[in-house]
Motif scaffolding. Structure first.
Motif, PDB file in Angstrom:
ATOM      1  N   THR A  65       0.815  -1.222   0.000  1.00  0.00           N
ATOM      2  CA  THR A  65       0.000   0.000   0.000  1.00  0.00           C
ATOM      3  C   THR A  65       0.846   1.269   0.000  1.00  0.00           C
ATOM      4  O   THR A  65       0.301   2.368  -0.054  1.00  0.00           O
ATOM      5  CB  THR A  65      -0.968   0.028   1.195  1.00  0.00           C
ATOM      6  OG1 THR A  65      -0.215   0.149   2.415  1.00  0.00           O
ATOM      7  CG2 THR A  65      -1.845  -1.215   1.237  1.00  0.00           C
ATOM      8  N   VAL A  66       2.163   1.128   0.070  1.00  0.00           N
ATOM      9  CA  VAL A  66       3.031   2.311   0.111  1.00  0.00           C
ATOM     10  C   VAL A  66       4.008   2.362  -1.067  1.00  0.00           C
ATOM     11  O   VAL A  66       4.991   3.097  -1.029  1.00  0.00           O
ATOM     12  CB  VAL A  66       3.800   2.403   1.457  1.00  0.00           C
ATOM     13  CG1 VAL A  66       2.831   2.602   2.615  1.00  0.00           C
ATOM     14  CG2 VAL A  66       4.675   1.180   1.679  1.00  0.00           C
ATOM     15  N   GLY A  73       5.837   9.369  -5.194  1.00  0.00           N
ATOM     16  CA  GLY A  73       4.491   9.787  -5.551  1.00  0.00           C
ATOM     17  C   GLY A  73       3.954   9.214  -6.851  1.00  0.00           C
ATOM     18  O   GLY A  73       2.843   9.532  -7.260  1.00  0.00           O
ATOM     19  N   THR A  74       4.723   8.347  -7.502  1.00  0.00           N
ATOM     20  CA  THR A  74       4.282   7.712  -8.742  1.00  0.00           C
ATOM     21  C   THR A  74       4.264   6.205  -8.542  1.00  0.00           C
ATOM     22  O   THR A  74       5.246   5.628  -8.064  1.00  0.00           O
ATOM     23  CB  THR A  74       5.247   8.052  -9.900  1.00  0.00           C
ATOM     24  OG1 THR A  74       5.319   9.466 -10.042  1.00  0.00           O
ATOM     25  CG2 THR A  74       4.783   7.430 -11.206  1.00  0.00           C
ATOM     26  N   PHE A  75       3.153   5.574  -8.918  1.00  0.00           N
ATOM     27  CA  PHE A  75       3.083   4.122  -8.791  1.00  0.00           C
ATOM     28  C   PHE A  75       4.127   3.487  -9.702  1.00  0.00           C
ATOM     29  O   PHE A  75       4.161   3.760 -10.901  1.00  0.00           O
ATOM     30  CB  PHE A  75       1.682   3.618  -9.155  1.00  0.00           C
ATOM     31  CG  PHE A  75       1.521   2.142  -8.947  1.00  0.00           C
ATOM     32  CD1 PHE A  75       1.434   1.609  -7.671  1.00  0.00           C
ATOM     33  CD2 PHE A  75       1.468   1.289 -10.026  1.00  0.00           C
ATOM     34  CE1 PHE A  75       1.296   0.243  -7.478  1.00  0.00           C
ATOM     35  CE2 PHE A  75       1.326  -0.087  -9.856  1.00  0.00           C
ATOM     36  CZ  PHE A  75       1.240  -0.607  -8.572  1.00  0.00           C
ATOM     37  N   PRO A  76       5.000   2.623  -9.160  1.00  0.00           N
ATOM     38  CA  PRO A  76       6.096   2.029  -9.948  1.00  0.00           C
ATOM     39  C   PRO A  76       5.627   0.829 -10.769  1.00  0.00           C
ATOM     40  O   PRO A  76       5.981  -0.316 -10.502  1.00  0.00           O
ATOM     41  CB  PRO A  76       7.091   1.616  -8.862  1.00  0.00           C
ATOM     42  CG  PRO A  76       6.218   1.259  -7.701  1.00  0.00           C
ATOM     43  CD  PRO A  76       5.067   2.246  -7.759  1.00  0.00           C
ATOM     44  N   GLN A 135      -3.182   2.205  -2.839  1.00  0.00           N
ATOM     45  CA  GLN A 135      -2.082   3.033  -2.333  1.00  0.00           C
ATOM     46  C   GLN A 135      -2.607   4.035  -1.311  1.00  0.00           C
ATOM     47  O   GLN A 135      -3.675   4.577  -1.443  1.00  0.00           O
ATOM     48  CB  GLN A 135      -1.374   3.745  -3.486  1.00  0.00           C
ATOM     49  CG  GLN A 135      -0.724   2.818  -4.482  1.00  0.00           C
ATOM     50  CD  GLN A 135       0.256   1.847  -3.814  1.00  0.00           C
ATOM     51  OE1 GLN A 135       1.284   2.253  -3.299  1.00  0.00           O
ATOM     52  NE2 GLN A 135      -0.089   0.552  -3.839  1.00  0.00           N
ATOM     53  N   ARG A 136      -1.801   4.277  -0.291  1.00  0.00           N
ATOM     54  CA  ARG A 136      -2.173   5.251   0.749  1.00  0.00           C
ATOM     55  C   ARG A 136      -1.041   6.219   0.984  1.00  0.00           C
ATOM     56  O   ARG A 136       0.055   6.063   0.579  1.00  0.00           O
ATOM     57  CB  ARG A 136      -2.593   4.581   2.062  1.00  0.00           C
ATOM     58  CG  ARG A 136      -1.580   3.592   2.604  1.00  0.00           C
ATOM     59  CD  ARG A 136      -2.110   2.853   3.835  1.00  0.00           C
ATOM     60  NE  ARG A 136      -1.121   1.872   4.237  1.00  0.00           N
ATOM     61  CZ  ARG A 136      -0.239   2.058   5.198  1.00  0.00           C
ATOM     62  NH1 ARG A 136      -0.260   3.131   5.923  1.00  0.00           N
ATOM     63  NH2 ARG A 136       0.660   1.145   5.487  1.00  0.00           N
TER      64      ARG A 136
END
Length: 136
Positions: A65-66, A73-76, A135-136
């Motif tokens: 979730t992290v 700040g960008t989903f990998p 994601q949180r």
């Protein structure tokens, strides 16, 4: 043109159009179902790495979730996909998480990864959508 030939021509055209119609993309719900069936034992139902098998694993499962927070700040997406689908640089025994593959590669959908449309197994495209949603 006779009526039977027109009908056959129309049916052929409709069949061709149906074959060209894009399949629907997998959704977060599809990914959640895959996650529930394959990932919760280690990552827990919330994805925080606290599943029932987590305590006995070294290294412990990641908190999924992290991922965005830990990546500025960008989903990998590319890194997550390569790790889930099986990083070729690390064999199965070098990592605790199972490798996915095999028949998955027979059902691919286009997923944007680092600006490039990438053929991705349908179930993993759904899983990526789900992981991005938690994601949180």
């Amino acid at each position: 043109m006779s009526k039977p030939i027109k009908t056959l021509t129309l049916l052929g055209l409709l069949g061709t159009l149906a074959a060209c119609a894009p399949e629907t993309m997998p959704t977060e719900s599809d990914g959640a179902a895959f996650f529930a069936a394959n990932c919760t034992a280690c990552h827990g139902t919330t994805g925080r790495g606290d599943g029932p098998l987590a305590a006995g694993l070294t290294p412990r499962p990641n908190d999924l979730t992290v991922l965005t927070r830990e990546n500025g700040g960008t989903f990998p997406r590319a890194r997550a996909l390569s790790y889930i689908y099986g990083d070729p640089e690390q064999g199965h025994l070098a990592r605790v998480m199972p490798q996915f593959g095999g028949a998955m590669a027979d059902d691919l959908v286009p997923v944007e990864v680092d600006g490039v449309m990438t053929p991705t197994p349908r179930v993993l495209a759904g899983l990526l959508a789900y992981l991005e949603s938690i994601q949180r």
